[in-house]
Design a protein around this motif. Structure first.
Motif, PDB file in Angstrom:
ATOM      1  N   LEU A 181       0.823  -1.216   0.000  1.00  0.00           N
ATOM      2  CA  LEU A 181       0.000   0.000   0.000  1.00  0.00           C
ATOM      3  C   LEU A 181       0.855   1.263   0.000  1.00  0.00           C
ATOM      4  O   LEU A 181       0.522   2.248  -0.665  1.00  0.00           O
ATOM      5  CB  LEU A 181      -0.950  -0.005   1.202  1.00  0.00           C
ATOM      6  N   ILE A 182       1.977   1.258   0.732  1.00  0.00           N
ATOM      7  CA  ILE A 182       2.762   2.490   0.789  1.00  0.00           C
ATOM      8  C   ILE A 182       3.557   2.703  -0.493  1.00  0.00           C
ATOM      9  O   ILE A 182       3.875   3.836  -0.848  1.00  0.00           O
ATOM     10  CB  ILE A 182       3.707   2.520   2.015  1.00  0.00           C
ATOM     11  N   MET A 235       0.057  10.210  -4.239  1.00  0.00           N
ATOM     12  CA  MET A 235      -1.288  10.437  -3.715  1.00  0.00           C
ATOM     13  C   MET A 235      -2.009   9.116  -3.529  1.00  0.00           C
ATOM     14  O   MET A 235      -1.772   8.154  -4.268  1.00  0.00           O
ATOM     15  CB  MET A 235      -2.095  11.331  -4.670  1.00  0.00           C
ATOM     16  N   THR A 236      -2.891   9.085  -2.553  1.00  0.00           N
ATOM     17  CA  THR A 236      -3.712   7.905  -2.279  1.00  0.00           C
ATOM     18  C   THR A 236      -5.077   8.391  -1.837  1.00  0.00           C
ATOM     19  O   THR A 236      -5.358   9.590  -1.843  1.00  0.00           O
ATOM     20  CB  THR A 236      -3.054   7.028  -1.204  1.00  0.00           C
ATOM     21  N   THR A 237      -5.931   7.482  -1.448  1.00  0.00           N
ATOM     22  CA  THR A 237      -7.230   7.867  -0.896  1.00  0.00           C
ATOM     23  C   THR A 237      -7.204   7.655   0.617  1.00  0.00           C
ATOM     24  O   THR A 237      -6.361   6.921   1.154  1.00  0.00           O
ATOM     25  CB  THR A 237      -8.361   7.035  -1.514  1.00  0.00           C
ATOM     26  N   ILE A 238      -8.129   8.290   1.272  1.00  0.00           N
ATOM     27  CA  ILE A 238      -8.205   8.133   2.724  1.00  0.00           C
ATOM     28  C   ILE A 238      -8.537   6.681   3.080  1.00  0.00           C
ATOM     29  O   ILE A 238      -8.050   6.139   4.084  1.00  0.00           O
ATOM     30  CB  ILE A 238      -9.237   9.120   3.300  1.00  0.00           C
ATOM     31  N   ALA A 239      -9.342   6.026   2.250  1.00  0.00           N
ATOM     32  CA  ALA A 239      -9.664   4.616   2.503  1.00  0.00           C
ATOM     33  C   ALA A 239      -8.393   3.770   2.508  1.00  0.00           C
ATOM     34  O   ALA A 239      -8.178   2.935   3.400  1.00  0.00           O
ATOM     35  CB  ALA A 239     -10.655   4.118   1.456  1.00  0.00           C
ATOM     36  N   ILE A 247      -2.104  12.854   0.550  1.00  0.00           N
ATOM     37  CA  ILE A 247      -0.775  12.293   0.333  1.00  0.00           C
ATOM     38  C   ILE A 247      -0.642  11.057   1.219  1.00  0.00           C
ATOM     39  O   ILE A 247      -1.201  10.991   2.309  1.00  0.00           O
ATOM     40  CB  ILE A 247       0.322  13.334   0.623  1.00  0.00           C
ATOM     41  N   LYS A 248       0.129  10.068   0.766  1.00  0.00           N
ATOM     42  CA  LYS A 248       0.183   8.778   1.453  1.00  0.00           C
ATOM     43  C   LYS A 248       1.101   8.833   2.673  1.00  0.00           C
ATOM     44  O   LYS A 248       1.973   9.694   2.789  1.00  0.00           O
ATOM     45  CB  LYS A 248       0.637   7.686   0.486  1.00  0.00           C
TER      46      LYS A 248
END
Length: 593
Positions: free
Chosen positions: A436-437, A444-448, A485-486
């Protein structure tokens, strides 16, 4: 002719400056003419006001002389003659009869029908008999020697029977130069035939009787008119509270010492013209104050005519100047509009100012300049984006090895202690976490996904800490697909575990992760029940670490600032032995980094 305004050079267009000369010269001539006319009208108004004051003062004198003529009726009245020439100082019955005769017969006959004119009548007899109507009762018992000591008595006897008009104290026995005053006609009274001395006679006149003579004078000019005596005391005034008071010192300084005249004076910020006329009969002065603004209204018609002439002349000059100046100003205004467009961000705008030599060169240079600026701005934007992306990657690169090192260290010690089931579970969780990281290289990623990442991390840490803590993750559904941002939660959770929960001795730790929307913001919260932090510890976390220090909290704050701006970042609420509450404040929408 083979030329037009459109093709004239800029130098030639300066010829239109003659319009300015016409405007200035016309304005000066109009202004001088106005001043001359104004002075003439002001002088005419002044003469007219002076004539009105003269006629009004003559009317007041006529009224006072009419009161004077009552003296003939008084001394010729046989009943009063008998009363005043008879010594009844020891005969109380005779005195009573005399008083009755005066009040019932003499007074109505002489003074009847004059109640609106006369306020009081006082006769101080030679033999001590004092007769009064509407007079202060305290004066009735005054003896002859007291009367003879009064200033009015002495002034009347100095006049030797001539009429004397005074504005004196209501209490004639007072020597004060203040207090209520009364308009008196005072006389030393003598018998008509034998010239026997009767005593002192005082007739006081009502202030309204005098005021009626000038109450409507010059009201159309907003004038303030009043009557003053030779000492400057106000005898009659539209404001009755001013009666018996001294005239304004500035006004008195102007009118004292001369009989008639006019002057300008400034009172309480307003300019007045002062006009005054002195009565030859009483010595009193009739004064009027007229605001200059009211005087000037008489010249408004002339002023309007002059202004109209000047305006017509100026309008014609402007009309011709506009035709000429437009050929200069219109291209310039067009250029200014395009400059403003460039200022507002439209760097691709082009301007065309016609075929004139000067403006043609300007438009050509302007267009070349905007092209160069556009190229420079594009280059700067590309460079800034690359720099920001490089900074974000550098900060991210500082975090990833740190997490990898800590996790591998935990697996190593589990291997030593032969905790093989836990090693398998931790390795699986770590693989999911690291997948995931990495996020396919996207920053960028999603909050989920960020919440899923931190859940794997908490699972790893729970295995490492041997169930010393519990955790809970909650999120509002409408924020799960928002971008961020992740890897911004992990350093906060790590800090809570190592510095908040790990030192706990007598209770089980609890970490809560909450994602929610608040207005235009998105809040990611990390809450723990650990030992908390003081202000110095919080400040240390947010400071740039030393070369050998940790990067976690400072790293997150800087990454958020780089991605979203200084208005977003971390917010701490914590106290010793009270747990910590840390908020990540993000904008409510996607931001391109």
């Amino acid at each position: 002719m083979g030329w037009s305004l459109q093709n004239m050079r800029l130098k030639s267009k300066l010829i239109v400056s003659f319009v300015l000369l016409i405007v200035i010269s016309t304005s000066i001539i109009g202004w001088v003419f106005f001043l001359i006319l104004k002075e003439a009208i002001v002088n005419e108004v002044g003469q007219s006001v002076q004539e009105v004051l003269k006629q009004t003062m003559q009317n007041i004198d006529y009224k006072l002389k009419d009161i004077d003529e009552l003296y003939v009726n008084i001394v010729s009245n046989k009943d009063l003659q008998f009363i005043m020439e008879t010594d009844a100082s020891t005969d109380t019955t005779a005195r009573a009869n005399f008083e009755k005769t005066f009040y019932e017969i003499v007074y109505p006959k002489i003074f009847g029908g004059r109640s609106e004119q006369i306020q009081s009548v006082s006769i101080f007899g030679q033999y001590g008999l004092n007769l009064f109507v509407n007079t202060d009762a305290t004066a009735a018992n005054r003896i002859k020697s007291e009367i003879e000591q009064t200033l009015i008595y002495q002034q009347s006897y100095s006049a030797k029977g001539k009429p004397l008009w005074l504005f004196s104290n209501k209490d004639i026995f007072s020597n004060r130069d203040s207090g209520p005053k009364v308009i008196y006609n005072a006389r030393k009274t003598l018998g008509l035939l034998d010239l026997k001395e009767w005593g002192l006679m005082l007739i006081s006149v009502r202030e309204s009787f005098i005021f009626d003579s000038f109450k409507n004078v010059l009201t159309d000019m907003l004038a303030i008119t009043y009557l003053v005596d030779e000492k400057g005391f106000i005898i009659s005034h539209v404001s009755k509270e001013r009666v018996s008071t001294k005239a304004d010192p500035h006004v008195w300084g102007v009118i004292n010492g001369s009989s008639n005249g006019s002057s300008l004076i400034l009172l309480q910020g307003t300019m007045y013209s002062v006009h005054y006329f002195t009565s030859q009969y009483t010595g009193w002065k009739l004064v009027t104050l007229i605001p200059q603004a009211a005087v000037y209204k008489h010249i408004e018609l002339a002023k309007g005519t002059i202004i109209m002439i000047v305006l017509i002349t100026v309008a014609l000059s402007i009309l011709f100047s506009v035709l000429i100046s437009s050929s200069i100003t219109l291209p310039l205004m067009k250029l200014i509009r395009h400059i403003k467009k460039v200022r507002d961000g439209d760097i691709h705008t082009k301007v065309h100012l016609g075929t004139q030599e000067e403006f043609g060169e300007i438009s050509e240079s302007f267009n070349e300049m905007t092209e160069e600026i556009g190229a420079l701005i594009s280059k700067v934007r590309d460079d800034e984006k690359k720099i920001r992306e490089a900074e974000l990657r550098a900060l991210q690169a500082q975090i990833n090895p740190h997490i990898l090192y800590n996790t591998m260290d935990s697996i190593y010690w589990m291997t030593i202690t032969k905790e093989y089931d836990e090693i398998a579970e931790m390795t699986t969780a770590f693989a999911q976490f690291f997948r995931l990281i990495l996020n396919k290289g996207d920053e960028m990623t999603t909050i989920a996904k960020e919440l899923e990442t931190i859940e794997h991390y908490l699972h790893i840490q729970k295995l490492q800490f041997k169930d010393k803590f519990e955790y809970d993750i909650k999120a509002e559904p409408d924020v799960l697909e928002e971008s961020c941002i992740k890897l911004i939660l992990q350093p906060l959770v790590e800090n809570a575990l190592l510095h908040g929960i790990k030192p706990l001795k007598n209770k089980r730790g609890m970490i809560s992760i909450i994602a929610k929307r608040e207005g235009q913001l998105i809040l990611l919260e990390v809450i723990d029940n650990g030992i908390g932090m003081d202000l110095e510890q919080i400040e240390a976390l947010l400071e740039q670490p030393s070369q050998n220090g940790g990067y976690g909290i400072y790293n997150i704050n800087e990454r958020i600032h780089l991605a979203y701006g200084e208005g977003y970042g971390l917010h701490f609420e914590s106290r010793r032995d009270g747990g910590s509450h840390i908020q990540i404040i993000l904008p409510g929408g996607y931001v391109d980094v």
